[in-house]
Design a protein around this motif. Structure first.
Motif, PDB file in Angstrom:
ATOM      1  N   VAL A 298       0.853  -1.192   0.000  1.00 53.55           N
ATOM      2  CA  VAL A 298       0.000   0.000   0.000  1.00 53.55           C
ATOM      3  C   VAL A 298       0.889   1.242   0.000  1.00 53.55           C
ATOM      4  O   VAL A 298       0.658   2.196  -0.745  1.00 53.55           O
ATOM      5  CB  VAL A 298      -0.946  -0.004   1.224  1.00 53.55           C
ATOM      6  N   GLY A 299       1.931   1.221   0.811  1.00 56.28           N
ATOM      7  CA  GLY A 299       2.858   2.350   0.844  1.00 56.28           C
ATOM      8  C   GLY A 299       3.736   2.404  -0.397  1.00 56.28           C
ATOM      9  O   GLY A 299       3.983   3.474  -0.962  1.00 56.28           O
ATOM     10  N   LEU A 300       4.195   1.232  -0.835  1.00 54.02           N
ATOM     11  CA  LEU A 300       5.109   1.199  -1.990  1.00 54.02           C
ATOM     12  C   LEU A 300       4.450   1.690  -3.276  1.00 54.02           C
ATOM     13  O   LEU A 300       5.134   2.140  -4.191  1.00 54.02           O
ATOM     14  CB  LEU A 300       5.638  -0.229  -2.210  1.00 54.02           C
ATOM     15  N   ALA A 301       3.101   1.627  -3.321  1.00 56.66           N
ATOM     16  CA  ALA A 301       2.386   2.092  -4.525  1.00 56.66           C
ATOM     17  C   ALA A 301       2.663   3.575  -4.781  1.00 56.66           C
ATOM     18  O   ALA A 301       2.513   4.057  -5.899  1.00 56.66           O
ATOM     19  CB  ALA A 301       0.892   1.845  -4.362  1.00 56.66           C
ATOM     20  N   TYR A 302       3.074   4.301  -3.732  1.00 56.09           N
ATOM     21  CA  TYR A 302       3.387   5.736  -3.890  1.00 56.09           C
ATOM     22  C   TYR A 302       4.844   5.952  -4.267  1.00 56.09           C
ATOM     23  O   TYR A 302       5.327   7.076  -4.287  1.00 56.09           O
ATOM     24  CB  TYR A 302       3.043   6.492  -2.605  1.00 56.09           C
ATOM     25  N   ASP A 303       5.551   4.845  -4.519  1.00 54.34           N
ATOM     26  CA  ASP A 303       6.935   4.879  -4.969  1.00 54.34           C
ATOM     27  C   ASP A 303       7.863   5.700  -4.056  1.00 54.34           C
ATOM     28  O   ASP A 303       8.594   6.577  -4.524  1.00 54.34           O
ATOM     29  CB  ASP A 303       6.980   5.435  -6.405  1.00 54.34           C
ATOM     30  N   PRO A 304       7.825   5.434  -2.748  1.00 56.78           N
ATOM     31  CA  PRO A 304       8.688   6.203  -1.846  1.00 56.78           C
ATOM     32  C   PRO A 304      10.147   5.798  -2.008  1.00 56.78           C
ATOM     33  O   PRO A 304      10.444   4.714  -2.510  1.00 56.78           O
ATOM     34  CB  PRO A 304       8.180   5.783  -0.463  1.00 56.78           C
ATOM     35  N   LYS A 305      11.045   6.684  -1.556  1.00 60.18           N
ATOM     36  CA  LYS A 305      12.457   6.356  -1.502  1.00 60.18           C
ATOM     37  C   LYS A 305      12.630   5.459  -0.271  1.00 60.18           C
ATOM     38  O   LYS A 305      12.012   5.709   0.758  1.00 60.18           O
ATOM     39  CB  LYS A 305      13.248   7.654  -1.333  1.00 60.18           C
ATOM     40  N   LEU A 306      13.435   4.409  -0.376  1.00 60.13           N
ATOM     41  CA  LEU A 306      13.570   3.471   0.740  1.00 60.13           C
ATOM     42  C   LEU A 306      14.970   3.530   1.319  1.00 60.13           C
ATOM     43  O   LEU A 306      15.901   4.033   0.689  1.00 60.13           O
ATOM     44  CB  LEU A 306      13.257   2.042   0.259  1.00 60.13           C
ATOM     45  N   MET A 307      15.126   3.020   2.529  1.00 59.99           N
ATOM     46  CA  MET A 307      16.432   3.028   3.184  1.00 59.99           C
ATOM     47  C   MET A 307      16.829   1.613   3.578  1.00 59.99           C
ATOM     48  O   MET A 307      15.986   0.806   3.936  1.00 59.99           O
ATOM     49  CB  MET A 307      16.360   3.856   4.478  1.00 59.99           C
ATOM     50  N   LEU A 308      18.125   1.361   3.537  1.00 59.14           N
ATOM     51  CA  LEU A 308      18.655   0.121   4.105  1.00 59.14           C
ATOM     52  C   LEU A 308      19.721   0.549   5.098  1.00 59.14           C
ATOM     53  O   LEU A 308      20.665   1.262   4.727  1.00 59.14           O
ATOM     54  CB  LEU A 308      19.249  -0.774   3.011  1.00 59.14           C
ATOM     55  N   ILE A 309      19.575   0.168   6.370  1.00 65.19           N
ATOM     56  CA  ILE A 309      20.497   0.678   7.384  1.00 65.19           C
ATOM     57  C   ILE A 309      21.459  -0.408   7.876  1.00 65.19           C
ATOM     58  O   ILE A 309      21.208  -1.607   7.735  1.00 65.19           O
ATOM     59  CB  ILE A 309      19.733   1.288   8.588  1.00 65.19           C
ATOM     60  N   HIS A 310      22.546   0.050   8.483  1.00 63.89           N
ATOM     61  CA  HIS A 310      23.517  -0.858   9.118  1.00 63.89           C
ATOM     62  C   HIS A 310      23.071  -1.146  10.536  1.00 63.89           C
ATOM     63  O   HIS A 310      22.574  -0.262  11.190  1.00 63.89           O
ATOM     64  CB  HIS A 310      24.898  -0.200   9.124  1.00 63.89           C
ATOM     65  N   ASP A 311      23.234  -2.359  11.071  1.00 66.16           N
ATOM     66  CA  ASP A 311      23.649  -3.552  10.352  1.00 66.16           C
ATOM     67  C   ASP A 311      22.444  -4.410  10.000  1.00 66.16           C
ATOM     68  O   ASP A 311      22.595  -5.407   9.289  1.00 66.16           O
ATOM     69  CB  ASP A 311      24.551  -4.407  11.255  1.00 66.16           C
ATOM     70  N   ALA A 312      21.253  -3.998  10.470  1.00 65.49           N
ATOM     71  CA  ALA A 312      20.091  -4.872  10.331  1.00 65.49           C
ATOM     72  C   ALA A 312      19.737  -5.137   8.872  1.00 65.49           C
ATOM     73  O   ALA A 312      19.200  -6.194   8.554  1.00 65.49           O
ATOM     74  CB  ALA A 312      18.885  -4.269  11.058  1.00 65.49           C
ATOM     75  N   ASP A 313      20.043  -4.202   7.983  1.00 68.72           N
ATOM     76  CA  ASP A 313      19.662  -4.384   6.572  1.00 68.72           C
ATOM     77  C   ASP A 313      20.842  -4.759   5.678  1.00 68.72           C
ATOM     78  O   ASP A 313      20.728  -4.715   4.447  1.00 68.72           O
ATOM     79  CB  ASP A 313      19.017  -3.099   6.032  1.00 68.72           C
ATOM     80  N   VAL A 314      21.955  -5.125   6.287  1.00 73.21           N
ATOM     81  CA  VAL A 314      23.134  -5.441   5.470  1.00 73.21           C
ATOM     82  C   VAL A 314      22.902  -6.676   4.597  1.00 73.21           C
ATOM     83  O   VAL A 314      23.358  -6.735   3.447  1.00 73.21           O
ATOM     84  CB  VAL A 314      24.393  -5.599   6.362  1.00 73.21           C
ATOM     85  N   GLN A 315      22.150  -7.650   5.102  1.00 75.31           N
ATOM     86  CA  GLN A 315      21.874  -8.838   4.275  1.00 75.31           C
ATOM     87  C   GLN A 315      21.080  -8.444   3.027  1.00 75.31           C
ATOM     88  O   GLN A 315      21.289  -8.997   1.951  1.00 75.31           O
ATOM     89  CB  GLN A 315      21.113  -9.888   5.072  1.00 75.31           C
ATOM     90  N   ALA A 316      20.163  -7.502   3.183  1.00 73.13           N
ATOM     91  CA  ALA A 316      19.405  -7.015   2.019  1.00 73.13           C
ATOM     92  C   ALA A 316      20.354  -6.327   1.037  1.00 73.13           C
ATOM     93  O   ALA A 316      20.265  -6.516  -0.179  1.00 73.13           O
ATOM     94  CB  ALA A 316      18.310  -6.054   2.473  1.00 73.13           C
ATOM     95  N   LYS A 317      21.306  -5.556   1.577  1.00 69.38           N
ATOM     96  CA  LYS A 317      22.291  -4.908   0.700  1.00 69.38           C
ATOM     97  C   LYS A 317      23.100  -5.963  -0.050  1.00 69.38           C
ATOM     98  O   LYS A 317      23.395  -5.805  -1.232  1.00 69.38           O
ATOM     99  CB  LYS A 317      23.249  -4.037   1.519  1.00 69.38           C
ATOM    100  N   TRP A 318      23.478  -7.014   0.652  1.00 69.18           N
ATOM    101  CA  TRP A 318      24.241  -8.087  -0.008  1.00 69.18           C
ATOM    102  C   TRP A 318      23.424  -8.726  -1.127  1.00 69.18           C
ATOM    103  O   TRP A 318      23.945  -9.055  -2.179  1.00 69.18           O
ATOM    104  CB  TRP A 318      24.632  -9.171   1.013  1.00 69.18           C
ATOM    105  N   TYR A 319      22.145  -8.922  -0.860  1.00 66.64           N
ATOM    106  CA  TYR A 319      21.282  -9.527  -1.882  1.00 66.64           C
ATOM    107  C   TYR A 319      21.303  -8.698  -3.168  1.00 66.64           C
ATOM    108  O   TYR A 319      21.497  -9.222  -4.268  1.00 66.64           O
ATOM    109  CB  TYR A 319      19.853  -9.661  -1.336  1.00 66.64           C
TER     110      TYR A 319
END
Ligand code: FES
Ligand code: FE2
Length: 349
Positions: A298-319
């Motif tokens: 529902v939120g993504l439909a508005y095409d927001p800018k997203l964040m990936l933070i250290h260290d919890a989102d590092v696996q997503a960055k690796w992906y």
């Protein structure tokens, strides 16, 4: 939009009986998964080259020892290698003048092992080349079969499904339930990671003491591996026995992703848990992830800018880095370089 030149999970061995087939959508394309009359699995683009109807609507027949899929519209027949074997409307003379094998639907390389059927999805222009990589293999004792399967559908692009499932920071919020974690159990975590083939692994460690189920198992060691395109395997070892949960995150199309969780084990304690109870537990878990990513749309439909933070989102960055590196390797022919370096990640969850 989707990574290519890789093996994707297609379906379960148990879903394909000899002489039968089924339809799936995969990477936005219709695919027919079948098993010939001798028991060999195959996969075809599920479109008749004549007038585009789904071939899977027709039946598989045996002709001179070969399995042919008969198109339901005008009866053209196709071999399991995709080539046309017969066009019933041709007169004998017309048939002689025509090279039917030039008419074909795409056939995909297929590999069957450990109760899973894999399909190699090359780029369209490389459809006739042999697979660039070996099919995936789970690190479990030879001959083991799936004991439990849970499926779900996430209404999102595969990237959100993948990073939603690997993300550790959502656990205390999305998966808060008395039999798994209590709200008070959030604490600092420190996990070591390292590269594996086209992926990374959370190296073997003793899981949080606050997971009730894990406590039951004794002193387990867990390792969680992720590999492209979207293959996540959680290996739990305790006293020489294992409990292995394999999750295939497979794009159906741009807005829909199939989640298939296949569980294997030889741990006697797990045998003692009624199958439906385990299945219910896993379904609740994955249903919570599904509800979260579906709500996120529902939120993504508005095409927001997203964040990936250290260290919890590092696996997503690796992906995302792995996907980029794989695409670069396939585009340029340069050797694939895994962008993941050994690292210790810390977060609270
Ligand atoms: S559409 Fe398949 S035979 Fe005509
Ligand atoms: Fe989750």
């Amino acid at each position: 939009m989707f990574v290519r030149d890789l093996w994707y999970f297609g379906c379960l061995s148990s879903e394909l009986k000899p002489g039968q087939h089924l339809h799936r959508e995969l990477l936005g394309q219709p695919v027919l998964f079948g098993r010939d009359h001798n028991g060999k699995a195959y996969a075809l683009k599920d479109i008749c080259p004549h007038r585009g109807i789904l071939l899977s609507g027709g039946e598989a027949q045996q002709h001179n020892g070969e399995t042919h899929v008969e198109c339901p519209y005008h009866g053209w027949r196709f071999r399991t290698d995709g080539s046309c074997a017969a066009i019933p409307s041709l007169t004998a003379e017309q048939a002689k003048a025509m090279d039917l094998t030039k008419i074909r639907t795409r056939a995909f390389p297929v590999h069957e092992d450990q109760g899973l059927i894999w399909i190699y999805y090359a780029r369209e222009e490389d459809a006739d080349k042999p697979p660039a990589v070996e099919p995936p293999k789970l690190d479990i004792p030879e001959g083991e079969k799936p004991r439990l399967v849970v499926r779900d559908v996430f209404n999102c692009h595969v990237d959100h499904a993948v990073i939603g499932l690997m993300d550790p920071a959502h656990i205390p919020y999305i998966h808060r339930q008395w039999w798994w974690r209590s709200a008070k159990s959030v604490h600092e975590k420190e996990k070591k990671f390292g590269p594996v083939e086209r992926g990374f692994t959370m190296l073997p460690h003793t899981p949080s003491k606050n997971s009730y189920l894990y406590r039951l198992l004794g002193e387990p060691q867990t390792e969680i591996r992720f590999q492209l395109p979207g293959l996540r395997t959680e290996y739990v070892q305790a006293g020489g026995k294992h409990f292995t949960g394999f999750t295939a995150v497979t794009p159906t199309n741009e807005n829909s992703t199939a989640i298939t969780i296949v569980v294997y084990w030889n741990h006697p304690l797990i045998h003692a848990i009624p199958n439906f109870l385990l299945k219910t537990g896993i379904s609740i878990f994955v249903g919570q992830d599904r509800d979260a990513v579906n709500a996120q749309q529902v939120g993504l439909a508005y095409d927001p800018k997203l964040m990936l933070i250290h260290d919890a989102d590092v696996q997503a960055k690796w992906y995302f880095a792995l996907k980029r590196a794989w695409d670069k390797h396939r585009d340029t022919g340069e050797a694939f370089r895994n962008p993941v370096k050994p690292a210790t990640l810390r977060w609270r969850s």
